[in-house]
Motif scaffolding. Structure first.
Motif, PDB file in Angstrom:
ATOM      1  N   GLN A 166       0.793  -1.218   0.000  1.00  0.00           N
ATOM      2  CA  GLN A 166       0.000   0.000   0.000  1.00  0.00           C
ATOM      3  C   GLN A 166       0.834   1.280   0.000  1.00  0.00           C
ATOM      4  O   GLN A 166       0.292   2.358  -0.179  1.00  0.00           O
ATOM      5  CB  GLN A 166      -0.960   0.001   1.174  1.00  0.00           C
ATOM      6  N   ASP A 167       2.124   1.159   0.220  1.00  0.00           N
ATOM      7  CA  ASP A 167       2.983   2.334   0.085  1.00  0.00           C
ATOM      8  C   ASP A 167       4.434   1.864  -0.047  1.00  0.00           C
ATOM      9  O   ASP A 167       4.717   0.665  -0.025  1.00  0.00           O
ATOM     10  CB  ASP A 167       2.816   3.277   1.279  1.00  0.00           C
ATOM     11  N   LEU A 205       6.967   2.011   1.923  1.00  0.00           N
ATOM     12  CA  LEU A 205       7.524   1.285   3.066  1.00  0.00           C
ATOM     13  C   LEU A 205       7.064  -0.155   3.087  1.00  0.00           C
ATOM     14  O   LEU A 205       7.861  -1.083   3.266  1.00  0.00           O
ATOM     15  CB  LEU A 205       7.039   1.940   4.345  1.00  0.00           C
ATOM     16  N   ILE A 234       4.324  10.346   1.381  1.00  0.00           N
ATOM     17  CA  ILE A 234       5.601  10.092   2.047  1.00  0.00           C
ATOM     18  C   ILE A 234       6.711   9.670   1.088  1.00  0.00           C
ATOM     19  O   ILE A 234       7.723  10.316   0.968  1.00  0.00           O
ATOM     20  CB  ILE A 234       5.469   9.067   3.203  1.00  0.00           C
ATOM     21  N   ARG A 277       5.740  14.573  12.030  1.00  0.00           N
ATOM     22  CA  ARG A 277       5.468  13.652  10.927  1.00  0.00           C
ATOM     23  C   ARG A 277       6.194  12.320  11.112  1.00  0.00           C
ATOM     24  O   ARG A 277       5.692  11.270  10.738  1.00  0.00           O
ATOM     25  CB  ARG A 277       5.908  14.262   9.588  1.00  0.00           C
ATOM     26  N   PHE A 280       4.560   8.764  11.115  1.00  0.00           N
ATOM     27  CA  PHE A 280       5.064   7.781  10.181  1.00  0.00           C
ATOM     28  C   PHE A 280       5.279   6.444  10.879  1.00  0.00           C
ATOM     29  O   PHE A 280       4.901   5.376  10.378  1.00  0.00           O
ATOM     30  CB  PHE A 280       6.380   8.344   9.646  1.00  0.00           C
ATOM     31  N   ARG A 331       3.606   2.556  10.252  1.00  0.00           N
ATOM     32  CA  ARG A 331       4.335   1.314   9.995  1.00  0.00           C
ATOM     33  C   ARG A 331       3.707   0.127  10.693  1.00  0.00           C
ATOM     34  O   ARG A 331       3.854  -0.997  10.251  1.00  0.00           O
ATOM     35  CB  ARG A 331       5.799   1.456  10.428  1.00  0.00           C
ATOM     36  N   GLU A 334      -4.059   2.929   9.132  1.00  0.00           N
ATOM     37  CA  GLU A 334      -4.440   3.418   7.820  1.00  0.00           C
ATOM     38  C   GLU A 334      -4.417   4.926   7.752  1.00  0.00           C
ATOM     39  O   GLU A 334      -4.441   5.501   6.690  1.00  0.00           O
ATOM     40  CB  GLU A 334      -5.843   2.920   7.461  1.00  0.00           C
TER      41      GLU A 334
END
Lengths: 122, 569
Positions: free
Chosen positions: A31-32, A34, A57, B357, B361, B365, B369
């Motif tokens: 989904q991204d 990472l 990001i 941020r 972030f 991880r 969502e």
């Protein structure tokens, strides 16, 4: 072939995945950037990456560069909503850059075949 | 039978496209929320970045799904918002508010055109598609829905009535509009099918509908027009009278039934269920109220240690979680939740006053969502939660259902068979598994093409859905193979029931370029407690199915042999 599809929009990711499945590939979704990087780290059987460009990001090019920097040189195809030329100039090491449109189901398989041929894999 | 893949990629694409169109309005609402923020402060960089990325994604995804007009409209908006990104380095673009508002209007228009275009197509109706909980077969009790058919051609009438009956519709036929109006006064139907041209007038059908509407007061009666004319004037008259669909004669019955199913399905929108976890009861209530006002169901948890139990009972579509709580932080709680296999896919949104941020972030991880900063903007909270919950439901249902027929897929059917067996075992009940396979389906595909083949698959799935009880579980097991799990029923009764369906289905007439044809299926039925596991049941039903095929097809065979006994074949 096992292909990792990276897109922050699940609908778009599923669509790309469905196009790839239609020509017989196995698809893993991320989904991204990472998520993609961590999936690639644990799954050595992934043979190609198809990634969206514009993601929060980390963009598709960021992902490509990070992978490249860590020694991952899998074929990498970038999908974008914009004109692809500019992105290819920005990052010429990409295997291909492709505009997202309704002909994706025709263009993507061709682009993948060409990329593999260029790499001497098919 | 060989194809155990739950859905073909082509079907999946079609379904995704439908889902995309369905959620366009929610996406556009989100854009409006961001626009409102920019109106208040054009220098709200975060809003500009979000709106830009949002429009960019919409352009890409919209174009991928083939909505060019939408793509073009979004491109204009994207270009303008790109300029807002550079504020304050560059001046605020002239008239930007007015222009952006105009572009959003164009986007909306393109979206609604895409919707109407798309929703008019057959086969993309699928009310179950967004249902969250796939273990509940969402077939409303749709048996005996009443349809009035009005046409001056008796042959058309008889033909339609008998075909609709195969799909479980109760029909009444009328040859003139006066008789129809009288009948409507006596009992209001669930839907109308009307010809346009009658001896009493060129557009008597259209006028009759207007009269039905008038007599029915505010109550809307869905209507489908059926006409030998396909010209613009006739179609326009039908649309203006409020016709929900228009079929050119001879109508493809499968498509007509698809439209009827959609029009008469009493779809109760199931509210999204949101679990709100916050150690401050005041804040939890505040967020809950915002979501409730938007029509969602919420449950508040202020004590993190009760979260697992609540998850089991409340079954939320999404969790809204405070990032910092005294006992534990949101990250740990999210990890804990995700370590329970059932909740791996549950969307989590963090709420926090954390502006960093990097830390946000970190939260992502763990698999969150989204991340929202307190204090939340109410409309923004609602938009974010709606989009995520909606997506979750669509994705869940994509995983659980076959995209062509909307029936449960192989994996889910197998899973539910296990559950049903466990229930039957506990309650000392009985259960039957019927395996159905279309006869000579390859021949249908080869002769009439895959599109017509898909119509046959859809028709069988409709017959099964309409005619079986809502407690029955119906799945598409493979290419042309279907399974039904019938609970609390004896083998004899189940065999009889499936045989009734077989007879009805055999009467359905399909149309293709190479002519009319009908199709049949064969079925094998096996029951618990004679067979005690899902695997044994499946094998037993398959053996019976094989026997049905050997007996010349188009029949239903119960497996009456005991396990271990050599089968009759």
């Amino acid at each position: 072939m096992r292909i990792l599809v990276v897109d922050d929009d699940p609908m778009a990711g599923e669509l790309t995945g469905a196009v790839l499945e239609d020509i017989g590939h196995e698809v893993i979704l991320a989904q991204d950037g990472l998520d993609a990087a961590s999936k690639l780290r644990v799954d050595p059987t992934i043979e190609m990456v198809v990634s969206d460009m514009n993601m929060p990001i980390m963009t598709g090019i960021d992902l490509f560069r990070q992978l490249f920097a860590t020694g991952n040189t899998l074929p990498f195809i970038l999908l974008t909503g914009d004109e692809p030329e500019g992105l290819l100039i920005q990052e010429p090491r990409l295997d291909a850059c492709l505009i997202k449109d309704f002909s994706l189901d025709e263009t993507l398989p061709t682009v993948i075949a060409n990329a593999l041929r260029a790499r001497g894999k098919a | 039978m060989t194809d155990t893949k739950p859905l073909s990629p082509r079907e999946k694409i079609a379904k995704l496209r439908a889902a995309f169109v369905e959620q366009l309005p929610a996406r556009i609402r989100h854009a409006h929320v961001l626009f409102e923020r920019l109106k208040i402060d054009p220098e709200d960089h975060a809003a500009a970045v979000d709106l830009h990325r949002f429009l960019h994604n919409l352009k890409g995804t919209g174009s991928s799904f083939g909505f060019q007009e939408l793509g073009a409209a979004v491109t204009l908006g994207e270009g303008l918002v790109a300029k807002l990104l550079d504020i304050p380095a560059r001046p605020v673009p002239e008239n930007w508010e007015q222009r952006l508002s105009e572009y959003l209007g164009r986007i909306e228009k393109a979206a609604s055109e895409a919707c109407s275009l798309f929703c008019g197509l057959p086969g993309c109706d699928n009310p179950e598609f967004t249902l969250p909980n796939f273990s509940i077969q969402s077939v409303a009790d749709c048996s005996g829905r009443l349809v009035y058919i009005c046409d001056d051609e008796v042959l058309t009438l008889e033909n339609l009535a008998s075909q609709l009956a195969c799909f479980g519709y109760e029909t009444q036929s009328f040859t003139d509009t006066t008789a129809l109006l009288e009948a409507v006064d006596r009992r209001r139907p669930d839907a109308l099918i009307l010809d346009i041209h009658f001896p009493e007038g060129q557009i008597a059908g259209v006028e009759a509908l207007a009269e039905v509407r008038r007599r029915a007061g505010n109550c809307d009666v869905p209507a489908i027009f059926l006409s030998a004319r396909s010209d613009f004037a006739a179609r326009m008259a039908a649309v203006q009278a409020g016709g929900a669909a228009y079929f050119h004669k001879p109508a493809n019955v499968s498509e007509l039934v698809a439209a009827l199913d959609e029009l008469t399905h009493q779809q109760q929108p199931v509210p999204y269920r949101i679990l709100v976890v916050d150690d401050e009861p005041g804040l939890a209530s505040y967020h809950s109220i915002i979501l409730q006002e938007a029509g969602m169901a919420t449950y508040q948890v202020t004590d993190p240690s009760s979260v697992l139990q609540v998850l089991q009972e409340f079954l939320p579509d999404m969790v809204l979680m405070d990032m910092y709580m005294p006992e534990c932080n949101g990250l740990d709680l999210a990890r804990l939740i995700r370590q329970v296999p059932e909740h791996v896919g549950l969307p989590i949104i963090y709420l926090s006053s954390e502006p960093d941020r990097k830390k946000q972030f970190g939260a992502m991880r763990v698999g969150a969502e989204g991340f929202m900063t307190k204090p939340v903007v109410p409309c923004e909270l609602v938009a974010t939660v709606t989009i995520l919950a909606e997506r979750m439901r669509i994705l869940r249902s994509l995983m659980a259902r076959d995209s062509l027929t909307g029936l449960l897929n192989h994996t889910t059917t197998t899973h539910l068979l296990q559950n049903a067996l466990a229930t039957a075992e506990r309650a000392g009940g009985s259960l039957c598994l019927a395996m159905m396979d279309l006869d000579r389906f390859k021949l249908v595909n080869d002769t009439h093409g895959h599109l017509v083949g898909d119509q046959v698959l859809l028709a069988l799935s409709r017959v099964l859905r309409q005619r079986l009880r809502s407690s029955d579980i119906i799945g598409r097991y493979g290419g042309e193979e279907f399974a039904a799990i019938l609970q609390d029923i004896t083998l004899d009764r189940a065999t009889h029931l499936i045989d009734e369906l077989r007879k009805d289905f055999a009467r359905v007439v399909f149309h293709s370029a190479s002519g009319e044809f009908s199709c049949t299926f064969s079925a094998g039925v096996a029951g618990y407690p004679a067979y005690t596991s899902g695997e044994l049941l499946r094998e037993a039903a398959d053996r019976a199915l094989y026997e049905a095929k050997r007996n010349g097809r188009n029949c239903v065979v119960p497996n009456t042999t005991q396990p271990g006994e050599p089968s009759k074949t």
